[in-house]
Design an enzyme around this catalytic site. Structure first.
Site, mmCIF file in Angstrom:
data_model
loop_
_atom_site.group_PDB
_atom_site.id
_atom_site.type_symbol
_atom_site.label_atom_id
_atom_site.label_comp_id
_atom_site.label_asym_id
_atom_site.label_seq_id
_atom_site.Cartn_x
_atom_site.Cartn_y
_atom_site.Cartn_z
ATOM 1 C CG HIS A 9 28.977 51.851 7.172
ATOM 2 N ND1 HIS A 9 29.331 51.242 5.989
ATOM 3 C CD2 HIS A 9 30.105 52.403 7.659
ATOM 4 C CE1 HIS A 9 30.614 51.450 5.767
ATOM 5 N NE2 HIS A 9 31.105 52.158 6.763
ATOM 6 N NE ARG A 48 37.247 46.509 11.491
ATOM 7 C CZ ARG A 48 38.086 47.136 10.654
ATOM 8 N NH1 ARG A 48 37.682 48.193 9.993
ATOM 9 N NH2 ARG A 48 39.318 46.712 10.500
HETATM 10 N N1 PXP Z 1 32.165 46.687 -2.460
HETATM 11 C C1 PXP Z 1 33.167 46.181 -1.699
HETATM 12 C C2 PXP Z 1 33.943 45.026 -2.222
HETATM 13 C C3 PXP Z 1 33.438 46.716 -0.425
HETATM 14 O O1 PXP Z 1 34.451 46.218 0.318
HETATM 15 C C4 PXP Z 1 32.631 47.765 0.059
HETATM 16 C C5 PXP Z 1 32.862 48.292 1.439
HETATM 17 O O2 PXP Z 1 32.531 47.322 2.371
HETATM 18 C C6 PXP Z 1 31.594 48.251 -0.764
HETATM 19 C C7 PXP Z 1 31.405 47.695 -2.030
HETATM 20 C C8 PXP Z 1 30.710 49.362 -0.333
HETATM 21 O O3 PXP Z 1 31.468 50.530 -0.143
HETATM 22 P P1 PXP Z 1 30.796 51.805 0.485
HETATM 23 O O4 PXP Z 1 30.373 51.446 1.874
HETATM 24 O O5 PXP Z 1 31.905 52.807 0.445
HETATM 25 O O6 PXP Z 1 29.642 52.174 -0.382
#
Ligand code: PXP
Length: 263
Positions: A9, A48
């Site tokens: 992010h 992206r």
């Molecule tokens: N684990 C996996 C396999 C994911 O695809 C993601 C999202 O990219 C995350 C963990 C982390 O998720 P969040 O950003 O919702 O904490």
């Protein structure tokens, strides 16, 4: 319990302007100095957020292990980059984020071949799966070292009960029909499923991680499960960083997880 800080992010913010700011590599060092045991990044097929330039610099310079989430379409790049671990995830172009675990039964042969290729290159392999004993069994048979249990449904149920999710335009359809009592029961069922699968997988000799949608409010229920040894958390840490700074946000999550572990 290890904390993998997912920095996708931060790359989302970088992609919003396309001038290389903020620098995701700086996030790696700040996370490492503030309790992260691992950096998690998702090299998506459409690039992206994290792109090849980010991925290359992160793998080459990270002082902590790099866990790279990837779908089949980027395996050749992952083999060249050689992160510590690859986590195989399903990927759909139109999704906002990973929506579910791998369908191990349907794609077993391809997953097994991919696990073999990655392991031949000395890359540890984790499979992102829905919590079920069948998934753990198949993961073991594929040769993977680890499974990461998808906590997305648990997190959505939690957000519907205690947050605003159910009132938003993007509430998942299956949640809007549930009342408070239903949501509580579903959350309990989901936690039990995650707990049972984690214990079963560990008995099989697999390492067990979990992640997706975990935040400062719901993480205690998952961090308390003994058989889970690693959590990968991104969106909530980066969102909190807007108010506290990224280092504080990462450290608070690391401390929270440590405090929730069974003693
Ligand atoms: N684990 C996996 C396999 C994911 O695809 C993601 C999202 O990219 C995350 C963990 C982390 O998720 P969040 O950003 O919702 O904490």
């Amino acid at each position: 319990m290890k904390l993998g800080v997912n920095i996708d992010h931060i790359a989302v913010l970088k992609a919003a302007r396309k001038v290389g700011d903020p620098d995701v590599l700086q996030a790696v060092f700040v996370a490492a100095q503030n309790g992260a045991d691992q950096i998690t990044i998702h090299l998506r097929e459409d690039r992206r957020h994290i792109d090849d330039y980010d991925a290359k610099r992160i793998v080459a310079n990270s002082p902590i292990a790099v866990n790279m989430e990837c779908a089949f379409g980027v395996i050749d790049e992952v083999l060249k980059l050689r992160p510590f671990r690859a986590t195989l995830v399903p990927e759909k172009r139109e999704e906002v984020t990973t929506e579910g675990g791998l369908d191990l039964e349907k794609h077993f042969a391809r997953i097994k071949r991919t696990v073999e290729r990655l392991k031949e290159a000395d890359i540890a392999v984790s499979l992102f799966v829905e919590p079920s004993k069948a998934a753990a069994d198949l993961a073991l048979r594929s040769g993977a070292d680890m499974i990461e249990l998808h906590t997305g449904r648990f997190s959505n149920l939690w957000a519907a009960l205690y947050g605003v999710l159910a009132r938003t335009p993007y509430a998942p359809n299956d949640l809007t029909a549930l009342n408070g009592g239903d949501l509580k029961r579903e959350i309990d069922r989901e936690i039990k499923k995650i707990k049972k699968t984690a214990a079963f997988a560990r008995e099989l000799g697999l390492q067990v991680a979990a992640g997706h949608g975990l935040n400062y409010h719901n993480v205690a229920a998952i961090a308390a499960i003994e058989a889970i040894e690693e959590l990968n958390i991104g969106q909530s840490i980066v969102a909190r960083a807007i108010w506290t700074g990224f280092g504080v946000a990462a450290r608070e999550m690391a401390q929270l997880i440590a405090a929730c572990r069974p003693r």
